[in-house]
Design an enzyme around this catalytic site. Structure first.
Site, PDB file in Angstrom:
ATOM      1  N   GLY A   1       0.806  -1.211   0.000  1.00 51.71           N
ATOM      2  CA  GLY A   1       0.000   0.000   0.000  1.00 51.71           C
ATOM      3  C   GLY A   1       0.843   1.266   0.000  1.00 51.71           C
ATOM      4  O   GLY A   1       1.938   1.313  -0.574  1.00 51.71           O
ATOM      5  N   SER A   2       0.364   2.286   0.686  1.00 54.00           N
ATOM      6  CA  SER A   2       0.943   3.632   0.572  1.00 54.00           C
ATOM      7  C   SER A   2       2.330   3.790   1.172  1.00 54.00           C
ATOM      8  O   SER A   2       2.953   4.839   0.985  1.00 54.00           O
ATOM      9  CB  SER A   2      -0.003   4.650   1.210  1.00 54.00           C
ATOM     10  OG  SER A   2      -1.197   4.745   0.457  1.00 54.00           O
ATOM     11  N   THR A   3       2.824   2.801   1.917  1.00 53.83           N
ATOM     12  CA  THR A   3       4.220   2.904   2.363  1.00 53.83           C
ATOM     13  C   THR A   3       5.163   2.983   1.171  1.00 53.83           C
ATOM     14  O   THR A   3       6.256   3.549   1.270  1.00 53.83           O
ATOM     15  CB  THR A   3       4.603   1.695   3.234  1.00 53.83           C
ATOM     16  OG1 THR A   3       4.355   0.489   2.512  1.00 53.83           O
ATOM     17  CG2 THR A   3       3.794   1.679   4.525  1.00 53.83           C
TER      18      THR A   3
END
Length: 588
Positions: free
Chosen positions: A294-296
């Site tokens: 995801g957004s990491t």
């Protein structure tokens, strides 16, 4: 006999002592004469045989020492080299501070000689009371057999041995063996691993260092700090329970040495009884599990855009409209529908802005950077339980777009932790390790980002915690920076709503980063306290905050005063916002 002369023909002896005296003659009896002849013959034969034996031995000694010596010595040396070393006790495994994680102790194992047991039925009944884990029928079958030897139970407790010995049953005996013990139970089980009943390593460090543990007396020193392991395990267990999750994983890594200070996978198991654990408990989510992060991943996309020079921290992108590609539409979780600066793209976790940065970087450059980060191949560490990343093939533009915000590629928590370490430590990828390294042995590492890019990324990560989705990770005084991540899980080739991985990756202190912390919670469910949300900011970020607050004092990291807490991020954000405002005015 020197005073007598033998006349063999006449069979007599003449006295020669006095020449004037009349000669005395002694006539020999035939039997005496025969005995003398036999004795003489025997002496001659014995002497000859001894002489021959001496000559043979002398010749053989010369042959062995001078002629065949080097040949036989080489053969002997070869045999010695090939022979397995004798090792009776398996060496210890310790944490970085010398605390024993695995050791070997002598135990008694029970065996039977069934032919010597007078009453198998009675013996089975008595043993079943002491060893309830073995059924009476199974014991009777063993004790009533016609075999000469059969194991009943390996590695008895001292109390069990005493009780069995007190029975005084003929045909029951004990064998002293070595058993592996794990003093801290489940703590660190996935890294330490376990052995079989014969003390052969089957998983983790026990397997990877099986030969060294058998042959060398010195303990294997791990990079793990048992104190930090306990803290991370406890806080992740708390979050897992609070959000009714099916599992969790966490990593703490030294960004300057690559040492893994803590690695937790939940649920876990008792390495002393691995056979009683489920497959899910034995599965190492931290190193073997692979997930869409995801957004990491937006941290990686931002760093490559800055490093390639296609964007600066003062640039911005128009995120007012979704991006449509074929039948796909890319939206923001909370659309702001305006221009966002690069810092704001991370603060508000904009998918649309991140995609635009990735497109400017390009597919080939993106793949090159991700390869340099170590995300396109299995992690190279000292255990065999490592996952193989899932990457797209072919790697098309749509893949470049989704990968930019952490979808379409799956990696392990260990791999992401190592990559983020290089983002914050000055731009060098340090090989991850579970083995303790001396300060002088810390690897130089391979440069994959410039120091300038790394410095900017530290500011941006700090801003996410100060003003963005990572606020719940802000351990006051410790300058935590990081990024949230929430990704739906693929099941049956489709993304399943409300079946997600929620995570947070952090580093601290951001003015001089020492540690990266990654926390992932698998399939959490929202609660009343979190207003039904189960995203990374609500689930994983608070875990990071609590871990930092507990571990920092143990590692000698002092908190800083509030006025010293800004390492440049706020000034950077202010300037970037001013530039975005200028663009809006110009656009009018």
């Amino acid at each position: 006999m020197s005073d007598w002369r033998e006349d063999r023909k006449q069979g007599r002896l003449t006295n020669l002592r006095s020449p004037k005296a009349p000669k005395s003659v002694i006539t020999l009896d035939g039997r005496v004469r025969h005995a003398l002849e036999v004795g003489r013959t025997r002496l001659i034969v014995a002497g000859t045989l001894m002489a021959i034996a001496f000559v043979i031995i002398s010749i053989r000694l010369v042959d062995l020492t001078l002629l065949q010596g080097p040949k036989n010595t080489a053969k002997t040396a070869q045999i010695i080299d090939e022979a397995p070393p004798v090792q009776t006790v398996r060496a210890d495994i310790t944490d970085r501070n010398g605390i024993v994680l695995a050791t070997t102790l002598p135990t008694a194992s029970l065996y039977a000689e069934p032919r010597k047991i007078p009453n198998p039925e009675q013996a089975a009944r008595l043993l079943a009371d002491i060893l309830p884990e073995i059924s009476h029928d199974k014991l009777l079958k063993k004790l009533a057999s016609e075999r000469g030897f059969i194991w009943i139970k390996r590695n008895l407790t001292p109390r069990q041995q005493y009780a069995i010995n007190s029975l005084g049953i003929p045909g029951l005996n004990f064998e002293t063996e070595q058993r592996r013990f794990y003093p801290h139970g489940k703590l660190g089980a996935h890294i330490i691993g376990f052995t079989n009943v014969d003390n052969k390593g089957l998983a983790g460090i026990e397997q990877s260092f099986d030969k060294a543990l058998r042959e060398k007396p010195e303990p294997v020193e791990l990079s793990i700090d048992l104190r930090i392991q306990h803290i991370l395990n406890e806080e992740m267990s708390r979050s897992m329970k609070e959000f009714s999750a099916i599992g969790a994983a966490g990593i703490v890594m030294d960004v300057n040495s690559g040492e893994i200070i803590s690695s937790v996978s939940l649920p876990n198991f008792d390495p002393g009884n691995p056979g009683q654990a489920s497959d899910d408990a034995r599965f190492n989510r931290a190193t073997l599990g692979i997930y869409e992060m995801g957004s990491t991943f937006k941290l990686l996309t931002s760093s490559m855009a800055l490093d390639e020079g296609v964007a600066s921290v003062y640039d911005g992108y128009d995120v007012s409209k979704p991006i449509r590609v074929s039948r796909y539409t890319i939206n923001d979780y909370k659309p702001l529908k305006r221009w966002l600066s690069v810092p704001e793209i991370l603060i508000y976790s904009s998918n649309i802005g991140t995609v635009q940065m990735a497109l400017e970087v390009g597919t080939e450059a993106q793949r090159k950077y991700l390869s340099n980060f170590g995300l396109l191949r299995p992690a190279s560490v000292e255990i065999s339980e490592v996952g193989t990343p899932l990457v797209p093939s072919p790697w098309r533009e749509i893949n470049t777009m989704t990968i930019s915000y952490g979808h379409g590629i799956a990696v392990s928590p260990l791999q992401l932790s190592s990559a983020i370490s290089s983002v914050v430590n000055g731009g060098k990828l340090k090989p991850a390790t579970f083995i303790k390294r001396a300060l002088s042995d810390a690897p130089e590492g391979r440069r994959i980002l410039s120091e300038k890019t790394s410095s900017y990324m530290r500011d941006l990560m700090r801003l996410v915690v100060l003003h963005g989705s990572g606020r719940n990770a802000n351990a006051e005084g410790y300058l935590v920076g990081g990024k949230t991540g929430t990704a739906d899980k693929l099941k049956g080739g489709r993304y399943v709503k409300n079946s997600r991985v929620s995570s947070f990756v952090a580093a601290f202190p951001m003015n001089n980063p020492r540690y990266v912390i990654y926390v992932m919670v698998d399939e959490p469910k929202g609660t009343k306290k979190t207003y039904g949300f189960a995203t990374g900011g609500w689930v994983a970020a608070p875990v990071v905050k609590r871990v930092v607050e507990r571990m920092a004092p143990l590692l000698g990291i002092e908190p800083v005063h509030i006025e010293d807490a800004d390492i440049g991020g706020n000034a950077l954000l202010k300037k970037a916002k001013a530039r975005m405002e200028g663009r809006k005015i110009a656009a009018r």
